[in-house]
Structures are given as C-alpha cells and as structure tokens.
Design a protein around this motif. Sequence first.
Motif, PDB file in Angstrom:
ATOM      1  N   ALA A  92       0.610  -0.855  -0.578  1.00 12.64           N
ATOM      2  CA  ALA A  92      -0.410  -0.782  -0.445  1.00 12.64           C
ATOM      3  C   ALA A  92       0.721   0.973   0.044  1.00 12.64           C
ATOM      4  O   ALA A  92       0.558   2.744  -0.279  1.00 12.64           O
ATOM      5  CB  ALA A  92      -0.856  -0.105   1.209  1.00 12.64           C
ATOM      6  N   LEU A  93       1.980   1.252   0.543  1.00 11.48           N
ATOM      7  CA  LEU A  93       2.830   2.350   0.894  1.00 11.48           C
ATOM      8  C   LEU A  93       3.929   2.294  -0.040  1.00 11.48           C
ATOM      9  O   LEU A  93       3.969   3.579  -1.579  1.00 11.48           O
ATOM     10  CB  LEU A  93       4.261   2.235   1.978  1.00 11.48           C
ATOM     11  CG  LEU A  93       3.309   2.153   3.508  1.00 11.48           C
ATOM     12  CD1 LEU A  93       4.384   2.311   3.717  1.00 11.48           C
ATOM     13  CD2 LEU A  93       2.457   3.879   3.706  1.00 11.48           C
ATOM     14  N   ALA A  94       3.446   1.699  -1.272  1.00  7.38           N
ATOM     15  CA  ALA A  94       4.490   1.357  -2.710  1.00  7.38           C
ATOM     16  C   ALA A  94       3.567   1.925  -3.422  1.00  7.38           C
ATOM     17  O   ALA A  94       3.236   2.772  -4.521  1.00  7.38           O
ATOM     18  CB  ALA A  94       4.559   0.222  -3.739  1.00  7.38           C
ATOM     19  N   ALA A  95       2.648   2.369  -3.078  1.00 13.68           N
ATOM     20  CA  ALA A  95       1.423   2.163  -4.033  1.00 13.68           C
ATOM     21  C   ALA A  95       0.978   3.986  -3.968  1.00 13.68           C
ATOM     22  O   ALA A  95       1.045   4.763  -5.034  1.00 13.68           O
ATOM     23  CB  ALA A  95      -0.277   1.863  -3.938  1.00 13.68           C
ATOM     24  N   VAL A  96       1.228   4.125  -2.603  1.00 12.06           N
ATOM     25  CA  VAL A  96       0.907   6.011  -2.319  1.00 12.06           C
ATOM     26  C   VAL A  96       2.280   6.239  -2.886  1.00 12.06           C
ATOM     27  O   VAL A  96       2.673   7.676  -3.756  1.00 12.06           O
ATOM     28  CB  VAL A  96       0.750   6.383  -1.249  1.00 12.06           C
ATOM     29  CG1 VAL A  96       1.810   7.733  -0.597  1.00 12.06           C
ATOM     30  CG2 VAL A  96      -0.339   5.531  -0.487  1.00 12.06           C
ATOM     31  N   ASP A  97       3.354   5.980  -3.192  1.00  9.22           N
ATOM     32  CA  ASP A  97       4.156   6.212  -3.649  1.00  9.22           C
ATOM     33  C   ASP A  97       4.464   6.528  -5.396  1.00  9.22           C
ATOM     34  O   ASP A  97       4.980   7.574  -6.036  1.00  9.22           O
ATOM     35  CB  ASP A  97       6.093   6.304  -2.987  1.00  9.22           C
ATOM     36  CG  ASP A  97       6.133   6.231  -2.157  1.00  9.22           C
ATOM     37  OD1 ASP A  97       5.787   6.318  -1.233  1.00  9.22           O
ATOM     38  OD2 ASP A  97       6.909   4.745  -1.778  1.00  9.22           O
ATOM     39  N   MET A  98       3.857   5.619  -6.048  1.00  3.90           N
ATOM     40  CA  MET A  98       3.696   5.352  -7.815  1.00  3.90           C
ATOM     41  C   MET A  98       2.548   6.789  -7.353  1.00  3.90           C
ATOM     42  O   MET A  98       2.239   7.000  -8.946  1.00  3.90           O
ATOM     43  CB  MET A  98       3.116   4.482  -7.849  1.00  3.90           C
ATOM     44  CG  MET A  98       4.017   3.460  -7.817  1.00  3.90           C
ATOM     45  SD  MET A  98       2.890   1.919  -8.157  1.00  3.90           S
ATOM     46  CE  MET A  98       2.312   2.014 -10.040  1.00  3.90           C
ATOM     47  N   GLY A  99       1.522   7.005  -6.686  1.00  5.30           N
ATOM     48  CA  GLY A  99       0.805   8.199  -7.187  1.00  5.30           C
ATOM     49  C   GLY A  99      -1.047   8.107  -6.360  1.00  5.30           C
ATOM     50  O   GLY A  99      -1.668   9.363  -6.762  1.00  5.30           O
ATOM     51  N   ALA A 100      -0.548   6.641  -5.563  1.00 10.76           N
ATOM     52  CA  ALA A 100      -2.318   6.510  -5.110  1.00 10.76           C
ATOM     53  C   ALA A 100      -3.240   7.469  -4.110  1.00 10.76           C
ATOM     54  O   ALA A 100      -1.507   8.603  -3.311  1.00 10.76           O
ATOM     55  CB  ALA A 100      -2.316   5.435  -4.782  1.00 10.76           C
ATOM     56  N   TYR A 101      -3.743   8.129  -4.298  1.00  8.30           N
ATOM     57  CA  TYR A 101      -4.350   9.158  -3.187  1.00  8.30           C
ATOM     58  C   TYR A 101      -4.080   8.765  -1.583  1.00  8.30           C
ATOM     59  O   TYR A 101      -4.459   9.723  -0.725  1.00  8.30           O
ATOM     60  CB  TYR A 101      -5.513   9.748  -3.387  1.00  8.30           C
ATOM     61  CG  TYR A 101      -6.148  10.799  -2.814  1.00  8.30           C
ATOM     62  CD1 TYR A 101      -6.003  12.164  -2.390  1.00  8.30           C
ATOM     63  CD2 TYR A 101      -7.347  10.566  -1.674  1.00  8.30           C
ATOM     64  CE1 TYR A 101      -6.416  12.835  -1.561  1.00  8.30           C
ATOM     65  CE2 TYR A 101      -7.795  10.683  -0.739  1.00  8.30           C
ATOM     66  CZ  TYR A 101      -7.737  12.542  -0.774  1.00  8.30           C
ATOM     67  OH  TYR A 101      -8.139  13.463   0.115  1.00  8.30           O
ATOM     68  N   ASP A 102      -4.623   7.635  -1.322  1.00  9.12           N
ATOM     69  CA  ASP A 102      -4.613   7.070   0.189  1.00  9.12           C
ATOM     70  C   ASP A 102      -4.840   5.633   0.075  1.00  9.12           C
ATOM     71  O   ASP A 102      -5.010   4.931  -1.029  1.00  9.12           O
ATOM     72  CB  ASP A 102      -5.718   7.357   0.378  1.00  9.12           C
ATOM     73  CG  ASP A 102      -5.942   8.265   1.655  1.00  9.12           C
ATOM     74  OD1 ASP A 102      -4.762   7.532   2.754  1.00  9.12           O
ATOM     75  OD2 ASP A 102      -6.554   8.822   2.629  1.00  9.12           O
ATOM     76  N   PHE A 103      -3.876   5.114   0.978  1.00 16.33           N
ATOM     77  CA  PHE A 103      -4.563   3.275   1.222  1.00 16.33           C
ATOM     78  C   PHE A 103      -5.874   2.993   2.598  1.00 16.33           C
ATOM     79  O   PHE A 103      -5.757   3.700   3.660  1.00 16.33           O
ATOM     80  CB  PHE A 103      -4.060   2.533   1.057  1.00 16.33           C
ATOM     81  CG  PHE A 103      -3.135   3.058   2.027  1.00 16.33           C
ATOM     82  CD1 PHE A 103      -2.931   2.391   3.433  1.00 16.33           C
ATOM     83  CD2 PHE A 103      -1.884   3.877   2.318  1.00 16.33           C
ATOM     84  CE1 PHE A 103      -2.398   2.417   4.464  1.00 16.33           C
ATOM     85  CE2 PHE A 103      -0.827   4.143   3.219  1.00 16.33           C
ATOM     86  CZ  PHE A 103      -1.362   3.573   4.927  1.00 16.33           C
TER      87      PHE A 103
END
Length: 470
Positions: A92-103
């Motif tokens: 989930a943190l990797a997704a945030v680094d890629m540009g996800a708004y939140d998890f």
Amino acid sequence: MEKLLIVDDSSEIRKQLKWGLGKDYRILLAESVTEAISLFEQHQPAVVTLDLGLPPDIDGATEGLRCLQLILQRHPETKVIVLSGNEEHQNALAAVDMGAYDFYHKPIDLAELKIILSRAFHVAALEQENRRLQEATSQRDKGFSGIFGQCPQMQKVFATIKKVASINVPVLILGESGTGKEVVAQAIHRQGVRGEHNFVAINCGAIPENLLESELFGHEKGAFTGAQSRVLGKVEFAGGGTLFLDEIGEMPTLLQVKLLRFLQEKVIQRVGGREDIAVDTRIIAATNIDIEQSIRKGEFREDLFYRIGVIAIDLPPLRDRGEDIELLANVFLQRFSQEFGKKVRGFSSTAIKWLYDYDWPGNVRELENKIKRAIVMAENPIVEPWDLGFIDREEEDVNGTAPAQSVGVADAFLPEGLTLKEARYQVEHRLLQATLEKTQGNIQKSAEILGVSRPTFYDLLKKHGLHQPE
C-alpha cells in the motif's frame, strides 16, 4: 451523480460496496485490470477504489500496481484509494509512492470509507475548479492573473474589480499584510482601458519623508543639493496608467495635502518648480492600518480619505477564506513543482489539516512561502507537515502525532483508547463542525461536501447537539 469505480476480485466486496455506496455514487464494478481500464476510459471517474490483489496475481500486488500505473498515466489527477489488508502494508505504501491518493486497511467499515471517499471527491472537485480558473485566467489576457478564490468574500472582490476597472475613480484597498493588495490593484489596472499603459507602485512607508515628495512629484534641476537634472516623479511616469500607493496610511501629513490637490485638480508641481503640470494618472491606494482610527488620531486627513476611498475593497485574511486555503495551496504547489522541476503532486491528509488549523498571520504571502519551502524540502511526491515547516520530522517520528504516510482523513484526528462506536461519533462530530466552519454555515454546501441529503444533515446536527445556522 458522481462516478466511483470499484476494482476488486472479490464478488462479495464488490456487492458490499455497491450496496453501501450506491445511494451516493454511480457505481462501476471491475474485477480485473482489463475490465477496470476499459470502464475507466469510458466513464472517466474522479475516484477509484483499488484492490491490489487482482487476477492472475491475486496473492501479490503486481496486477494492482499495474492497474494503478495505467490509470494515472491516463489521468494523473484521479484519486485512487487502495484497499489492502494489514499484511499488505508495504504494498500500500508503494502504491502511495506511485501516486495513489490514499489507502485503507480491510476489513471495510463503510462509515469510515465514506468519509475518505467524500474527502477524495471533494479534493478532486476542488482541483478541477482550480484548473478551470487557471484556464479562464489565461483566456482573459492576465486580467485576474494571480488571484484565486471561491469564498463569498473573494467573489465579492472579483465583482467589484470588474465594476471599477473601466471607471476612472480612485480605489482604496484594505487588508492585512500579505492578503494580495497589490495583486488586486494590478488586476484593476489590467482589466480597464489603462491596461496598456504603465502600472507604477510605490511604498509610502518605505521611503524617507524628505525623499518621498520628490519620488512622487519629481524635481527640477537645482531644487536641492544633488539635483543635477530634472527628474519626473512617479505620478508623471504613470501618466495614462495607474499609480499604486501602497501603505498610504504611512504618508506624512504635509504630503497628504499635495496628493489631495492632485486628486482634486489633476495637476502637480515638481519640487523646486512653479509650473502646474496636468497629469492623467489613476490612483489606487492600499493600507493595512485602521484608517478611521488614524483619522481620529489626526494622523490621516479625513478629506483625503474620502477622495481615495470613493470605492473601497476589503480583502479578507486567509484564515477566514475557508477552502480557498487548499485551493491556493494547490495553485502554488503546481507552480513551484513546475518551476523547480520536482514531481510533487499533493498533500497528505495530515498536512491539509495543518493548513486549515494554522492561523496564517502572514496571509497568502506566508502560504506561498511555505509551499515554496515544501517543494524544495519534500523527499516524496506527497507534502507532509514537516516539509511545510510546521513541525520537525524528528519530533513527528518520536511523538507519533501524525502518520508518515497519508492513511485516511479520520486518522488525522482520531483519538486513541476509544471503542469504535465512540471514535466514530467523535470523528462525525468534528467533521460536521469543520465542514460548517468551512462553508460558513451553508447547509446545502455542507451536505454536498459530506455526500448526504439536507434532511440527513439536519438530523446529524440534531444528533450531535450542534447549532443550526439561521
């Protein structure tokens, strides 16, 4: 109705979310990357919930991260909320680094998820309005360049600018330091027929009294020691255009008399000269002092006040502008990210809370400086409170007062040691209070922000014992 794309391989979760969110949003369902991208391209939803474990890699995150990348490639402003289990925290943190708004960690609590979704749609709408304003600005030949605002006070300012721009009357701009008085003066100048001529600014409080008269009205050769030639003053130099007198409340009393004569008769005399010189210059003045109190003290001439204050524009302090704080923060973020060549794309929910809670004594100028600092200091695509200089990173890590990553709006102020029911009540209570403050008691707008109907919003006010605005 706003569109929400739900991407999850679990049919039960898809059904649960469709049932729980279907009254608030138009739900689009996908169980694979191919299906998700097809629906995304067709409907362009502003917000997406994304499970990282998608077929064929349901036990990993490769397909979910690939889906995230494809969505953001097509529309970088999309708010993607990753739904993950506790064991998938690093993904989930990797997704945030890629540009996800939140998890958001499973299992799903609909009440909490609704808060996060409401916030995501609100931010998306705010950013869309920001882009619209920027496009409109570029199409108006710089007319309102540098001025942004959606609050009622700023809408009143915009309306006044349009009315007075083409009418040759003096304008007095009132407001605290840093509220943008000179920017408003420039907008009035550009919007009117004088826009093709000079805009000249002078700070009446920054120039010594014995030099200010010469700066304003010019001097003749030999008028004083060192006056080796004739020099035009700012009033003449701005001929045909606009002279902006910043901090006019600091102007010496004797000089106020000469300015009053110019406003009445449209003529000046240079220092050391005897000839009346006709000058066509519009005066726009500004001050951050209480001008009426200054008049009572005898520090400012009442007749001059009536001359320069034919039209008065009162600029609100930033702390009273509600959602404009976030709007302006995003404007500055985009500007400085591009200027410094850094890929900073937004603010964590904790940083947003700090922006709203701070008192902003330096107003818009201080906000601009803090965002510039944040772009320089940020090590990640998401701006955190320590990037803005509100707190030290070490203090944050030791005290644990805020998450290092954006983990949901409720986490920014969720108390510890409470049952879920108690915590939910407190979150709901504070969210109602904050929304009413931001909208200045506008029930319809508050209900829209929280994604509920007006009757439901009134029921919530009654439930929490909150005052209902008149």
